[in-house]
Design a protein around this motif. Structure first.
Motif, PDB file in Angstrom:
ATOM      1  N   ARG A  46       4.041   6.344   3.538  1.00 39.72           N
ATOM      2  CA  ARG A  46       4.111   5.101   4.299  1.00 39.72           C
ATOM      3  C   ARG A  46       5.046   5.269   5.496  1.00 39.72           C
TER       4      ARG A  46
ATOM      5  N   PRO B  10       0.605  -4.179  11.131  1.00 44.08           N
ATOM      6  CA  PRO B  10      -0.192  -3.415  10.162  1.00 44.08           C
ATOM      7  C   PRO B  10      -1.623  -3.930  10.146  1.00 44.08           C
TER       8      PRO B  10
ATOM      9  N   GLU C 292      -3.984   2.352  10.353  1.00 44.50           N
ATOM     10  CA  GLU C 292      -2.946   1.742   9.516  1.00 44.50           C
ATOM     11  C   GLU C 292      -2.037   0.818  10.319  1.00 44.50           C
TER      12      GLU C 292
ATOM     13  N   ARG D 100      -3.561   6.781   9.344  1.00 46.88           N
ATOM     14  CA  ARG D 100      -2.708   7.014   8.186  1.00 46.88           C
ATOM     15  C   ARG D 100      -2.035   8.381   8.280  1.00 46.88           C
TER      16      ARG D 100
END
Length: 244
Positions: free
Chosen positions: A177, A131, A152, A171
């Motif tokens: 997520r 990440p 991301e 992202r």
């Protein structure tokens, strides 16, 4: 319609200047550049036969662009970018992205990346997706790229123990997520992508001279053999020129 070298039929057109008897005669110097090229090469043979490395480079770029486009579609990403290690310099350079042309220019203006970069070295040691928040504290050139493109996740393309390239995963468009299984899928995909691009590099190094970009000896003889067969098939003259 005549068969080409692969046995497929292809239509060959021949342009004859005499087919336009009323056309005015204009000096070549007064023609626009595109018309000058047409005058020098009326059959378009120069465009039909690309430079030694152009066809390989274009193919690699197409594969890279297809990859980032598919990643954006499958994972519903805002963006994705692929960087590959240049075999001659060792630097990581952007190959394909889902950004516009201006963002690509922004990337080319950023500091160069190589394996000595602290963030890249950490990525190599980890060998798996990381990440962005784990790489930003390094304050490396890689971290600057991650901030610039709002990345991301960073996915290394490892071919055995060598870094072949890096995938920047942006992202998600919906703001969600990444799930653990999605990251595992990215790592699995990265292994196969790295092999594809490493094989392309091996092909280039075996076929083309790295200094001049021209064909190596074995590739030259293979190409000559193809052209001789083509000349015999169509009854065309064949000329070979050598320069020392």
């Amino acid at each position: 319609r005549v068969p080409d070298d692969d046995g497929n039929e292809a239509q060959h057109r021949h342009h004859d200047a005499s087919s336009s008897p009323g056309a005015p005669c204009v000096p070549r110097s007064e023609l626009p550049p595109t018309k000058q090229r047409e005058a020098d090469d009326p059959r378009g043979l120069a465009e039909a036969v690309p430079g030694p490395l152009e066809d390989v480079v274009l193919l690699v770029q197409e594969v890279g662009q297809h990859l980032v486009d598919e990643l954006r579609s499958i994972f519903e990403l805002r963006s994705a970018m692929l960087l590959l290690v240049d075999a001659s310099t060792g630097f990581l350079t952007p190959l394909a992205s889902t950004f516009g042309q201006q963002r690509a220019l922004d990337a080319s203006a950023e500091p160069l990346l190589d394996w000595k970069d602290l963030g890249v070295r950490l990525l190599i040691r980890n060998r798996k997706s990381m990440p962005t928040e784990r790489l930003l504290p390094t304050r490396s050139n890689l971290a600057k790229y991650l901030l610039l493109f709002d990345v991301e996740w960073v996915v290394p393309l490892m071919a055995q123990d060598r870094l072949s390239g890096i995938l920047f995963i942006g992202r998600k468009a919906g703001g969600g997520r990444f799930r653990a299984e999605e990251i595992e899928l990215l790592d699995f995909l990265a292994q196969h992508v790295a092999i594809v691009f490493e094989n392309a590099k091996l092909y280039v190094s075996a076929t083309y001279d790295s200094l001049t970009g021209i064909l190596r000896r074995e590739a030259v003889f293979e190409k000559l053999d193809q052209e001789i067969r083509r000349a015999v098939r169509y009854g065309r003259p064949l000329t070979v020129g050598m320069a020392d």
